[in-house]
Design an enzyme around this catalytic site. Structure first.
Site, short mmCIF file in Angstrom:
data_model
loop_
_atom_site.label_atom_id
_atom_site.label_comp_id
_atom_site.label_asym_id
_atom_site.label_seq_id
_atom_site.Cartn_x
_atom_site.Cartn_y
_atom_site.Cartn_z
N HIS A 43 0.82 -1.21 0.00
CA HIS A 43 0.00 0.00 0.00
C HIS A 43 0.86 1.25 0.00
O HIS A 43 1.63 1.49 0.92
CB HIS A 43 -0.92 0.01 1.23
N ASP A 45 0.28 5.53 -1.12
CA ASP A 45 -0.70 6.53 -1.52
C ASP A 45 -0.12 7.66 -2.35
O ASP A 45 -0.67 8.77 -2.37
CB ASP A 45 -1.38 7.11 -0.28
N GLU A 146 -8.87 1.47 -2.62
CA GLU A 146 -8.99 1.52 -1.17
C GLU A 146 -10.36 2.05 -0.76
O GLU A 146 -10.56 3.25 -0.60
CB GLU A 146 -7.89 2.40 -0.56
N HIS A 173 -13.28 1.77 3.64
CA HIS A 173 -12.25 2.66 4.21
C HIS A 173 -12.76 2.99 5.60
O HIS A 173 -13.07 2.08 6.37
CB HIS A 173 -12.01 3.89 3.33
N HIS A 219 -9.12 -2.12 7.33
CA HIS A 219 -10.21 -1.14 7.51
C HIS A 219 -11.58 -1.75 7.82
O HIS A 219 -12.54 -0.99 7.96
CB HIS A 219 -10.36 -0.24 6.28
N HIS A 240 -2.38 -3.19 4.61
CA HIS A 240 -1.61 -2.27 5.45
C HIS A 240 -2.21 -2.25 6.87
O HIS A 240 -2.87 -1.32 7.26
CB HIS A 240 -1.52 -0.88 4.85
N ASP A 309 2.26 2.04 3.85
CA ASP A 309 1.31 3.15 3.90
C ASP A 309 2.00 4.50 3.67
O ASP A 309 1.51 5.54 4.12
CB ASP A 309 0.54 3.17 5.22
#
Length: 418
Positions: A43, A45, A146, A173, A219, A240, A309
């Site tokens: 993961h 971003d 995600e 999420h 999540h 993650h 992350d």
């Protein structure tokens, strides 16, 4: 007196030299292992940062010189990043609005990164692609969406995203969807809407198995974790998430679930965010290694991976400040007594195994038809959604079945008229 001082100085220099040599030895060994097995991170971003900072206008940014992110091309090369699941993330605020369109924009920017920097990145959708890219000394680039809100509760959208290269979906999420509860339910700050998964949520799991899409349980609530582990034919991932016993944050994975992940052949990719590592604002590299050690102790080295992350969090441990630092964590695992095979498993072999198993399940289900039964309209009804093709009592027929019914009705009217 002078001789004692000189002796003391030599002793300090010798001890420091030995310590440096030892640390250098582990790092050298780590880099060797990373040259043999791809580091696969679950993961990152960076696409979200490109949206926030540059509105996805890649003409305005150079990933070779970008300094406002945890990730750029020099850091990727220094960190020996073999493969990356780039996150196609849009906030929960887009749910019931433009979540699908915004997610498509993020999928698009990931494709365009690969096109702009072909010497560094290779777009990948399979376990074979990952190894092909690694052998070409490129970073295999995969897509993970995600948050289930990005689908707008549509199996058709799920299938189209798979065709665009998406290889995992994080079911939620930090918000409930019309078919699944998110991790905040376990904190008591949000109510449960589905006691885990709704019937449509279970449909979606079956369809993801059929497609060959990884199911990501980061999540979600513990109830969702267990329901998916009960029903999925393919192993799952936590892209993650860290160990709950080390840091009792509800985004982390409890020991009983870790054991079930072992039993079902899945993987937990350890998150580096301080709040999930130490449950505080500060952390060190060694604290992250504690999560690796705990997961190995509870469920074995065969379920562990890396899920940093980066560029999705605001606080990172000392020693893991950006993607270039990951070899230091690998060296720390070796210093703690991890074998070469255990390290290689965590680096990438575990994820390669999981993805290969998901692909085998997909191949075994090639004869199964796509699920075309939509979510009941009452479960998604809102002012931003039209109700074309839905029955007033909820969707119980597929679109194709409704079309057939309408055709038969028209034919009946024509017969009566004649």
């Amino acid at each position: 007196m002078l001789s004692r001082v000189i002796s003391a100085v030599f002793l300090v220099v010798w001890v420091s030299s030995c310590a440096f040599t030892s640390a250098d030895q582990y790092l050298t060994r780590a880099l060797k292992l990373m040259s043999e097995t791809p580091l696969i991170d679950g993961h990152n971003d960076l696409p979200w940062q490109l949206l926030k900072q540059f509105n996805n206008e890649l003409s305005k940014v150079d990933l070779n010189t970008l300094q406002t992110t945890h990730t750029n091309i020099p850091k990727i090369k220094e960190g020996r990043l073999g493969a990356q699941f780039w996150s196609a993330y849009v906030p929960c605020e887009t749910q019931y609005k433009d979540a699908v369109r915004q997610t498509l924009d993020q999928i698009d920017v990931i494709h365009r990164i690969c096109q702009k920097y072909p010497e560094t990145f290779m777009f990948a959708t399979s376990s074979k692609d990952i190894m092909d890219a690694f052998n070409m000394k490129k970073t295999a680039s995969l897509i993970g969406v995600e948050g289930g809100h990005s689908l707008d509760s549509s199996l058709g959208t799920l299938r189209l995203m798979y065709q665009l290269g998406v290889r995992y979906l994080t079911l939620t999420h930090s918000c409930n969807t019309p078919w699944a509860d998110n991790w905040l339910v376990d904190t008591g700050s949000e109510p449960s809407e589905h006691n885990g998964l709704s019937p449509f949520g279970k449909q979606l799991i079956v369809e993801m198995n059929r497609l060959g899409m990884l199911i990501d349980l980061a999540h979600v609530t513990v109830a969702v974790m267990n329901q998916v582990l009960d029903m999925s034919k393919a192993p799952v991932i936590f892209s993650h998430s860290s160990a709950y016993s080390i840091c009792q944050h509800k985004r982390n994975v409890p020991d009983d679930v870790l054991k079930r992940v072992n039993q079902t052949g899945g993987i937990v990719m350890v998150n580096f965010y301080n709040d999930y590592v130490t449950c505080s604002k500060t952390a060190k590299l060694s604290d992250v290694a504690d999560h690796f050690d705990h997961i190995k102790k509870v469920a074995g080295a065969g379920i562990i991976g890396f899920g940093g992350d980066y560029d999705g969090v605001t606080r990172l441990p000392e020693g893991l400040e950006d993607v270039s630092k990951v070899p230091n964590l690998v060296a720390e695992l070796l210093r703690r007594g991890w074998t070469d095979e255990e390290v290689k498993a965590a680096l990438g072999n575990n994820l390669l195994r999981v993805l290969s198993e998901v692909e085998k399940v997909r191949d075994s289900l090639r004869g199964a038809s796509p699920d075309d039964v939509p979510i009941p309209y009452e479960e998604v009804k809102n002012q931003c959604r039209t109700n074309y093709f839905f029955t007033s009592s909820g969707a119980v027929h597929s679109h194709s079945a409704l079309g057939l019914l309408l055709t038969l009705a028209v034919q009946a009217l024509i017969t009566l008229t004649v």
